[in-house]
Design an enzyme around this catalytic site. Structure first.
Site, short mmCIF file in Angstrom:
data_model
loop_
_atom_site.label_atom_id
_atom_site.label_comp_id
_atom_site.label_asym_id
_atom_site.label_seq_id
_atom_site.Cartn_x
_atom_site.Cartn_y
_atom_site.Cartn_z
N ASP A 89 -11.71 70.77 15.29
CA ASP A 89 -11.07 71.79 16.12
C ASP A 89 -12.10 72.76 16.70
O ASP A 89 -13.17 72.95 16.13
CB ASP A 89 -10.04 72.56 15.27
CG ASP A 89 -9.10 73.38 16.12
OD1 ASP A 89 -8.93 73.07 17.32
OD2 ASP A 89 -8.52 74.35 15.58
N HIS A 136 -15.05 69.31 24.82
CA HIS A 136 -14.67 68.00 24.28
C HIS A 136 -15.83 67.01 24.43
O HIS A 136 -16.06 66.17 23.56
CB HIS A 136 -13.44 67.46 25.00
CG HIS A 136 -12.21 68.31 24.82
ND1 HIS A 136 -11.82 68.79 23.60
CD2 HIS A 136 -11.29 68.78 25.72
CE1 HIS A 136 -10.70 69.51 23.74
NE2 HIS A 136 -10.37 69.52 25.01
N LEU A 189 -19.34 51.79 6.50
CA LEU A 189 -18.43 52.94 6.61
C LEU A 189 -17.07 52.51 7.17
O LEU A 189 -16.99 51.74 8.13
CB LEU A 189 -19.06 53.97 7.56
CG LEU A 189 -18.22 55.22 7.83
CD1 LEU A 189 -18.13 56.11 6.59
CD2 LEU A 189 -18.80 56.02 9.01
N ARG A 216 -5.09 75.84 8.75
CA ARG A 216 -3.82 75.10 8.75
C ARG A 216 -4.12 73.61 8.91
O ARG A 216 -5.22 73.23 9.32
CB ARG A 216 -2.91 75.60 9.87
CG ARG A 216 -3.53 75.61 11.25
CD ARG A 216 -2.53 76.10 12.31
NE ARG A 216 -3.17 76.26 13.59
CZ ARG A 216 -3.48 77.44 14.16
NH1 ARG A 216 -3.21 78.58 13.54
NH2 ARG A 216 -4.06 77.48 15.35
C1 IPE Z 1 -5.53 69.94 15.62
O1 IPE Z 1 -6.02 70.88 16.51
C2 IPE Z 1 -5.55 68.57 16.23
C3 IPE Z 1 -6.87 68.00 16.44
C4 IPE Z 1 -8.00 68.51 16.05
C5 IPE Z 1 -6.87 66.73 17.10
P1 IPE Z 1 -5.05 71.75 17.45
O2 IPE Z 1 -5.92 72.66 18.20
O3 IPE Z 1 -4.17 70.84 18.20
O4 IPE Z 1 -4.17 72.52 16.37
P2 IPE Z 1 -3.44 73.94 16.48
O5 IPE Z 1 -2.64 73.91 17.75
O6 IPE Z 1 -4.49 74.99 16.51
O7 IPE Z 1 -2.60 74.03 15.24
C1 IPE Z 2 -10.00 70.18 19.25
O1 IPE Z 2 -10.39 71.27 20.00
C2 IPE Z 2 -9.76 68.95 20.10
C3 IPE Z 2 -8.34 68.60 20.24
C4 IPE Z 2 -7.34 69.21 19.67
C5 IPE Z 2 -8.02 67.49 21.12
P1 IPE Z 2 -9.36 72.18 20.80
O2 IPE Z 2 -9.19 71.60 22.15
O3 IPE Z 2 -8.11 72.36 20.01
O4 IPE Z 2 -10.15 73.53 20.90
P2 IPE Z 2 -9.57 74.98 20.66
O5 IPE Z 2 -8.96 74.97 19.30
O6 IPE Z 2 -8.57 75.24 21.74
O7 IPE Z 2 -10.76 75.87 20.73
MG MG Z 3 -7.51 73.72 18.65
#
Ligand code: IPE
Ligand code: IPE
Ligand code: MG
Length: 249
Positions: A16, A33, A127, A190
Site C-alpha cells: 500500500d 504504481h 519460491l 487494517r
Molecule cells: C489494499 O490497499 C489493497 C492493495 C494493496 C491491493 P487499499 O489502498 O485498497 O486499501 P484501503 O482502501 O486503504 O483500505
Molecule cells: C497500493 O497503493 C496499490 C493498490 C491498492 C492497487 P495505493 O494506490 O492504495 O496508494 P495509496 O494508499 O492511495 O497511497
Molecule cells: Mg491504498
C-alpha cells in the site's frame, strides 16, 4: 544462526501507499504504481535468501475496481508489463507463480498472460509466489461457500462432514500454507480484505513507509523481527513451541 532449509515461511504483503508516494512528489498516482512494480521484482529476488518459501502479494482488491478508470487501466497495463517482462526470469529463477482472486473481470489479454505464467512455472520448485489480483477475502469465502453448497445440494457432500479442512480446500489458496507473517506498508493498520480466513494466526507488521520505498533491507529487518516473536496459537509454554514447529514445517 544457520537456517533449517526444511522450515517454511509464508510472508504476505499488502503493498500500500503507491498513490501517496507519487502525490507527495507531484507525480500522477500511476507513477507510484510503476515504481511499486519495480519494488516487486527486487523483493521477489531477495525473498529466498531471507528464508521465505512462500510470498503472497496483494496487488489489486475486489474494491479497487471502483477507482477512476484511468488508474484501473494503468494498473492492468502494469500487471501485463510485469508478466511479459518477467516471465522468463521468473522461470529461470525457479519461481512458481500462482494467482488468486476472481479472474473473469480481468481484461482477457491479461487473463491469458496470467494463465500462461502459471503454466510456464508449474514445475518450478523454488519460491512460491502468489499474486492476488481482483482478490477479496470475503469474495473468496463466498465463492467457496457457494461451491460447498452446490456439492451438498448435489448429494456429493454430507453437510455434517463439512469441517475446516473442507472450507480451506474450497478456497483459492488450497495449495498454500497459511501465512505466517503479513506486512502492510503505508501506515494503515487494517487488513483491507486480505486473506481473512488464512491469516487467523498470522503475525502482523504495519510499517510507515510507502510501498515504493520498501527495499529488500526493510524486508530483511521485518523478517528478523518476525523471527523474534512468540506465536502461541492459543496455547501455553511447550505446547505453543510444538504448535509453532508444526505450523512452520
Ligand atoms: C489494499 O490497499 C489493497 C492493495 C494493496 C491491493 P487499499 O489502498 O485498497 O486499501 P484501503 O482502501 O486503504 O483500505
Ligand atoms: C497500493 O497503493 C496499490 C493498490 C491498492 C492497487 P495505493 O494506490 O492504495 O496508494 P495509496 O494508499 O492511495 O497511497
Ligand atoms: Mg491504498
Amino acid at each position: 544462526m544457520p537456517r533449517d532449509e526444511s522450515t517454511r515461511l509464508h510472508v504476505g504483503i499488502i503493498m500500500d501507499g503507491n498513490g501517496r508516494w507519487a502525490e507527495a512528489r507531484g507525480l500522477p498516482r500511476v507513477a507510484g504504481h510503476t515504481k511499486g512494480a519495480r519494488r516487486v521484482s527486487e523483493i521477489v529476488t531477495a525473498a529466498p535468501d531471507l528464508g521465505i518459501t512462500h510470498l503472497t502479494l496483494y496487488a489489486f482488491s475486489t474494491e479497487n475496481w471502483q477507482r477512476p478508470v484511468a488508474e484501473v487501466q494503468g494498473l492492468m497495463r502494469l500487471f501485463r508489463g510485469y508478466i511479459l517482462g518477467k516471465m522468463d526470469s521468473l522461470r529461470a529463477h525457479d519461481v512458481r507463480v500462482r494467482f488468486i482472486g476472481m479472474r473473469h473481470r480481468v481484461p482477457a489479454h491479461l487473463r491469458q498472460l496470467m494463465d500462461l505464467l502459471e503454466d510456464k512455472t508449474r514445475a518450478c520448485r523454488g519460491l512460491n509466489l502468489t499474486i492476488a489480483i481482483d482478490y477479496g477475502g470475503r469474495d473468496e469465502l463466498t465463492r467457496a461457500l457457494r461451491d460447498i453448497a452446490a456439492q451438498a445440494a448435489g448429494g456429493a457432500l454430507a453437510p455434517e462432514t463439512i469441517g475446516e479442512a473442507a472450507v480451506a480446500e474450497a478456497l483459492d489458496t488450497r495449495d498454500l500454507p497459511d501465512p505466517d507473517f503479513i506486512i502492510r506498508t503505508s501506515g494503515e493498520c487494517r487488513v483491507s480484505n486480505f486473506l481473512l480466513w488464512q491469516a487467523t494466526y498470522a503475525e502482523y507488521a504495519f510499517l510507515k513507509l510507502p510501498w515504493p520505498d520498501f527495499t529488500p533491507a526493510v524486508l530483511a529487518e521485518a523478517v528478523e523481527g518476525y523471527r523474534g516473536r512468540h506465536r502461541r496459537f492459543g496455547l501455553i509454554g511447550a505446547q505453543a513451541s510444538a504448535a509453532r514447529a508444526v505450523a512452520e514445517s
